[in-house]
Write a protein that holds these residues in place. Structure first.
Motif, PDB file in Angstrom:
ATOM      1  N   VAL A 645      36.806  68.602  -3.518  1.00 22.65           N
ATOM      2  CA  VAL A 645      36.743  67.130  -4.016  1.00 22.65           C
ATOM      3  C   VAL A 645      37.795  67.115  -5.187  1.00 22.65           C
ATOM      4  CG1 VAL A 645      35.419  65.282  -5.023  1.00 22.65           C
ATOM      5  CG2 VAL A 645      34.192  66.995  -3.401  1.00 22.65           C
ATOM      6  N   GLU A 646      38.513  66.086  -4.914  1.00 15.00           N
ATOM      7  CA  GLU A 646      39.803  65.887  -5.728  1.00 15.00           C
ATOM      8  C   GLU A 646      38.971  65.248  -7.170  1.00 15.00           C
ATOM      9  OE1 GLU A 646      44.156  63.742  -6.165  1.00 15.00           O
ATOM     10  OE2 GLU A 646      43.208  63.989  -4.339  1.00 15.00           O
ATOM     11  N   CYS A 647      39.371  65.763  -8.193  1.00 16.71           N
ATOM     12  CA  CYS A 647      38.761  65.222  -9.470  1.00 16.71           C
ATOM     13  C   CYS A 647      39.610  65.480 -10.588  1.00 16.71           C
ATOM     14  CB  CYS A 647      37.295  66.067 -10.141  1.00 16.71           C
ATOM     15  SG  CYS A 647      35.983  65.799  -9.021  1.00 16.71           S
ATOM     16  N   SER A 648      39.540  64.598 -11.525  1.00 17.30           N
ATOM     17  CA  SER A 648      40.359  64.677 -12.696  1.00 17.30           C
ATOM     18  C   SER A 648      39.829  65.703 -13.783  1.00 17.30           C
ATOM     19  CB  SER A 648      40.225  63.454 -13.676  1.00 17.30           C
ATOM     20  OG  SER A 648      38.934  63.171 -14.148  1.00 17.30           O
ATOM     21  N   GLU A 649      40.650  66.309 -14.467  1.00 18.65           N
ATOM     22  CA  GLU A 649      40.575  67.245 -15.509  1.00 18.65           C
ATOM     23  C   GLU A 649      39.363  66.766 -16.422  1.00 18.65           C
ATOM     24  OE1 GLU A 649      40.476  70.817 -17.345  1.00 18.65           O
ATOM     25  OE2 GLU A 649      41.830  70.469 -15.604  1.00 18.65           O
ATOM     26  N   GLU A 650      39.199  65.809 -16.845  1.00 20.44           N
ATOM     27  CA  GLU A 650      38.210  65.432 -17.685  1.00 20.44           C
ATOM     28  C   GLU A 650      36.969  65.308 -16.752  1.00 20.44           C
ATOM     29  OE1 GLU A 650      36.400  61.186 -19.850  1.00 20.44           O
ATOM     30  OE2 GLU A 650      38.476  61.332 -18.874  1.00 20.44           O
ATOM     31  N   HIS A 652      36.179  67.532 -14.493  1.00 25.23           N
ATOM     32  CA  HIS A 652      35.979  69.187 -14.264  1.00 25.23           C
ATOM     33  C   HIS A 652      35.338  69.423 -15.613  1.00 25.23           C
ATOM     34  CE1 HIS A 652      37.289  70.052 -10.332  1.00 25.23           C
ATOM     35  NE2 HIS A 652      38.368  69.464 -10.609  1.00 25.23           N
ATOM     36  N   GLN A 653      35.977  69.101 -16.723  1.00 24.86           N
ATOM     37  CA  GLN A 653      35.392  69.493 -18.089  1.00 24.86           C
ATOM     38  C   GLN A 653      33.796  69.110 -18.326  1.00 24.86           C
ATOM     39  OE1 GLN A 653      37.064  71.211 -20.867  1.00 24.86           O
ATOM     40  NE2 GLN A 653      34.868  71.255 -21.267  1.00 24.86           N
ATOM     41  N   VAL A 654      33.527  67.922 -17.707  1.00 23.70           N
ATOM     42  CA  VAL A 654      31.938  67.655 -17.746  1.00 23.70           C
ATOM     43  C   VAL A 654      31.123  68.996 -17.170  1.00 23.70           C
ATOM     44  CG1 VAL A 654      30.110  66.415 -16.961  1.00 23.70           C
ATOM     45  CG2 VAL A 654      32.231  65.341 -17.743  1.00 23.70           C
ATOM     46  N   ASN A 655      31.581  69.671 -16.235  1.00 22.77           N
ATOM     47  CA  ASN A 655      30.711  70.773 -15.660  1.00 22.77           C
ATOM     48  C   ASN A 655      31.014  72.022 -16.290  1.00 22.77           C
ATOM     49  OD1 ASN A 655      29.917  69.387 -13.384  1.00 22.77           O
ATOM     50  ND2 ASN A 655      31.847  69.230 -12.621  1.00 22.77           N
ATOM     51  N   ARG A 656      32.300  72.359 -17.117  1.00 22.85           N
ATOM     52  CA  ARG A 656      32.227  73.512 -17.951  1.00 22.85           C
ATOM     53  C   ARG A 656      31.730  73.358 -19.356  1.00 22.85           C
ATOM     54  NH1 ARG A 656      37.700  72.625 -16.385  1.00 22.85           N
ATOM     55  NH2 ARG A 656      38.230  72.144 -18.431  1.00 22.85           N
ATOM     56  N   ARG A 657      30.458  73.938 -19.528  1.00 19.91           N
ATOM     57  CA  ARG A 657      29.578  73.794 -20.731  1.00 19.91           C
ATOM     58  C   ARG A 657      28.879  75.057 -21.046  1.00 19.91           C
ATOM     59  NH1 ARG A 657      27.400  72.076 -15.892  1.00 19.91           N
ATOM     60  NH2 ARG A 657      25.055  71.989 -15.590  1.00 19.91           N
ATOM     61  N   THR A 658      28.311  75.114 -22.098  1.00 16.13           N
ATOM     62  CA  THR A 658      27.562  75.997 -22.726  1.00 16.13           C
ATOM     63  C   THR A 658      26.027  75.197 -23.043  1.00 16.13           C
ATOM     64  OG1 THR A 658      29.226  77.439 -23.365  1.00 16.13           O
ATOM     65  CG2 THR A 658      27.012  77.770 -24.323  1.00 16.13           C
ATOM     66  N   GLU A 659      25.126  75.631 -22.585  1.00 15.86           N
ATOM     67  CA  GLU A 659      23.718  74.968 -22.966  1.00 15.86           C
ATOM     68  C   GLU A 659      22.834  76.006 -23.560  1.00 15.86           C
ATOM     69  OE1 GLU A 659      23.898  71.707 -19.275  1.00 15.86           O
ATOM     70  OE2 GLU A 659      22.588  73.476 -19.203  1.00 15.86           O
ATOM     71  N   PHE A 660      21.742  75.671 -24.041  1.00 23.10           N
ATOM     72  CA  PHE A 660      20.284  76.291 -24.219  1.00 23.10           C
ATOM     73  C   PHE A 660      19.172  75.403 -24.187  1.00 23.10           C
ATOM     74  CE2 PHE A 660      20.749  74.137 -28.678  1.00 23.10           C
ATOM     75  CZ  PHE A 660      19.473  73.784 -28.822  1.00 23.10           C
TER      76      PHE A 660
END
Length: 665
Positions: A645-650, A652-660
């Protein structure tokens, strides 16, 4: 001011018909005093002429010049203002009028006069407009004072000039003064006709256990001659005093620097054929005596002055001031290096970062090891300002004005600072009607300013991953002052706002707690410089609901790596504080990637990153049993950005994360 104008009107109304020849003789006599640098005598003569002669621009300018050269800017400004009312006033008087106004803190008037001078003398316009701009800087600094307590040292000061203190290792003080001595023999000594006071001498004052001063007394005749002596510097490791001594030599040049606000005090009142030159001498302290008085290797009074010594604590570098040929300005700062054989190397100009086209003088080595000096060439508040040099010889980076209130519109000079650079003594003409300098004690104090805070949580907007702030009210906020161990409580209001009074430089912790939320803590040290400053502190409140993921913002990793970067460590430190403030919770810390790369690669990478984050938290004192590291790779995407799926860098950034998330309470 009105009384002075009335005085002029009375003089105009009572002009006598004194013969012209007699008037010319009196003017010639007054000019003789002026040209011999005997300004106190010249002033009396010119004012006497005013009683029998209609004031003209020449007389007014001479009176103004005399006051200027006696360093009395208040009277100088008044008399230059009278001269400025004449059409044939000289342009230089307009410039000196501006200088006097600036020294008196009359910055708006000074700016107007500098601008007028620039129009009258176009070739000097650049200099004049630079001075005009400096008035705006001076106004800004005086309206935003740094936080210092400054008090006059009454026990050290006299009705004359008292300046350039130096502190001896036992706390006692040596300083320069032109006070009239109290003993009968000294009273008979000739006065200095430049100022009408005595000659500058070095005085000693011992300090009592309660930090008060005993009566100052002059140093012995081995140091103090019948002419000017001082200021000085002291080298404890060799028990050696370095000091300035003024000598009168036959004038061999026509160009003379006649500015007494400089360390160069030209003229001795003994005739126009002589000129004053400074030399440096040393004397060794032997008990209560001073012995082995010796001249400095580079004294050359027939050609130029050297004076105002300042020596580094190791005794390897000697700073001084000179008007020797080849300098940058009127007076420059030089230094000599101690050679292996114990002699001093050739003088070296400190360079154009330090020296300007004006006057640099009064160097000193602070207890913090830095070079301090005074200058009227760098941007300042008026007259001489005190500056601190950054860098070292051969590699000076810049000079810093110490600003208001250490500096004022008057002359400020001869500073002594302790190892912190926060307290000491300086000399200044700031409160003097006559322009005479006094010695002041100063101490930096903590500025009290206002902390303005907000408590809020972030909530996802429906159908998006955009978060909005929602203010949290009635949060209990406890402010702890770490150094004093005190605590103050308040609550956030209905808009989530709160405030405290805090002091600069103190260490604080704010603890925020409310039922249904994790307890939060914020650590900070206010860096406010002015009492009008306010500091913004934001406290993000997280719900304590189990199994609800909370995204940690700004946790970034380098490409294909799992090392904890410094910016990520800052955010993880916040999580450490949450865990310490909520000691019963156990959390899962998870790492997520976007869909790029293979699923296996992303899974392995996320697991390594999660473990690295947990290892970091454990290194900060959190028990490992309270932490679970979990890597989810690309299995929990928050949007449509899956494989192919073609997506913007922004996106993709939503998915790159650290959570607790809390897994038990």
């Amino acid at each position: 001011m009105r009384l002075r104008f009335l005085y002029l009107l009375i003089l105009l109304a009572t002009v006598c018909a004194q013969p012209l020849a007699a008037q010319k003789k009196e003017i010639k006599e007054a000019d003789k005093y002026f040209n011999s640098f005997e300004y106190a005598l010249a002033l009396n003569a010119y004012k006497k002429l005013m009683e029998n002669k209609e004031p003209d621009v020449y007389l007014l300018e001479r009176i103004a010049d005399s006051y200027r050269l006696m360093n009395n800017s208040k009277e100088a400004e008044f008399w230059y203002a009278q001269a400025a009312g004449f059409e044939n006033v000289t342009p230089s008087s307009i410039y000196y009028y501006a200088e006097a106004a600036k020294r008196n803190g009359n910055y708006d008037k000074a700016k107007e006069l500098y601008t007028s001078y620039a129009r009258r003398v176009p070739e000097q316009a650049t200099l004049a407009m630079k001075q005009a701009a400096s008035c705006d800087t001076a106004i800004f600094w005086t309206n935003r004072p740094l936080s210092y307590e400054i008090s006059v040292e009454q026990a050290l000061n006299s009705s004359g000039v008292d300046f350039s203190p130096i502190q001896l290792p036992n706390g006692d003080m040596v300083f320069s003064s032109d006070r009239i001595p109290t003993d009968e023999d000294s009273k008979k000594k000739e006065r200095f006709n430049w100022t009408g006071n005595g000659f500058v001498q070095l005085y000693y004052a011992s300090m009592n256990e309660d930090s008060t001063w005993n009566e100052p007394s002059p140093l012995s005749k081995e140091i103090n001659t019948d002419f000017h002596n001082g200021p000085a510097a002291y080298l404890p490791k060799e028990n050696t005093l370095y000091f300035t001594r003024t000598n009168s030599v036959k004038r061999s040049q026509s160009k003379v620097n006649t500015d007494p606000t400089s360390w160069v005090n030209r003229g001795n009142g003994k005739g126009a054929g002589n000129i004053n030159r400074h030399e440096i001498f040393t004397a060794r302290r032997n008990g209560d005596e001073w012995v082995d008085v010796k001249p400095f290797k580079y004294n050359k009074p027939q050609e130029y002055s050297v004076g105002h010594p300042a020596i580094t604590p190791d005794g390897n570098r000697l700073y001084f001031v000179s008007d020797m040929p080849g300098g940058v300005g009127e007076t420059d700062i030089y230094y000599c290096e101690r050679q292996p054989d114990g002699n001093w190397g050739e003088p070296v100009n400190a360079g154009e970062v330090i020296n300007t086209s004006g006057r640099e003088s009064f160097p000193g080595i602070g207890g913090d090891g830095k070079l301090y000096f005074s200058s009227d060439g760098h941007v300042g508040l008026g007259g001489l300002d005190i500056f601190r040099a950054e860098g070292e010889p051969g590699n000076w980076t810049h000079v810093q004005n110490l600003m208001y209130p250490l500096n004022t519109s008057r002359d400020d000079l001869g500073i002594v600072v302790d190892s912190s650079g926060a307290q000491g003594w300086l000399s200044s003409g700031r409160t003097s009607e006559s322009g005479y300098d006094n010695i002041y004690k100063f101490r930096e104090v903590n500025v009290e300013c206002t902390l303005v805070g907000q408590t809020y949580e972030t909530v996802d907007q429906p159908g998006t991953h955009i978060k909005k702030r929602v203010m949290v009210d009635n949060v209990l906020l406890q402010l702890f002052e770490e150094n004093m161990g005190t605590m103050v409580e308040t609550h956030s209001d209905s808009s989530g706002n709160f405030n405290y009074k805090v002091e600069a430089g103190m260490q604080y912790t704010i603890r925020g707690s409310k039922k249904g939320y994790l307890t939060q803590t914020i650590l900070f040290t206010p860096d406010c410089r002015f009492s009008i400053d306010s500091l913004l502190v934001e406290m993000i409140m997280y719900r304590d609901t189990p199994n609800v993921p909370i995204v940690l913002e700004n946790i970034f990793y380098d490409l294909d790596k799992h090392d904890i970067r410094p910016d990520a460590a800052i955010e993880l430190d916040k999580l450490v504080r949450i865990l310490k403030a909520n000691p019963t919770i156990r959390i899962e810390l998870s790492s997520h990637t976007d869909s790029r790369q293979t699923r296996k690669y992303n899974q392995d990478l996320s697991e390594r990153r999660a473990r690295a984050a947990v290892d970091y938290i454990v290194s900060k004192g959190i028990e490992r049993s309270r932490l679970v590291a979990k890597g989810y790779g690309e299995t929990r995407l928050r949007n449509k950005c899956a494989d192919f799926v073609e997506c913007s860098e922004e996106d993709h950034q939503v998915n790159r994360r650290t959570e607790f998330k809390i897994i038990s309470k």
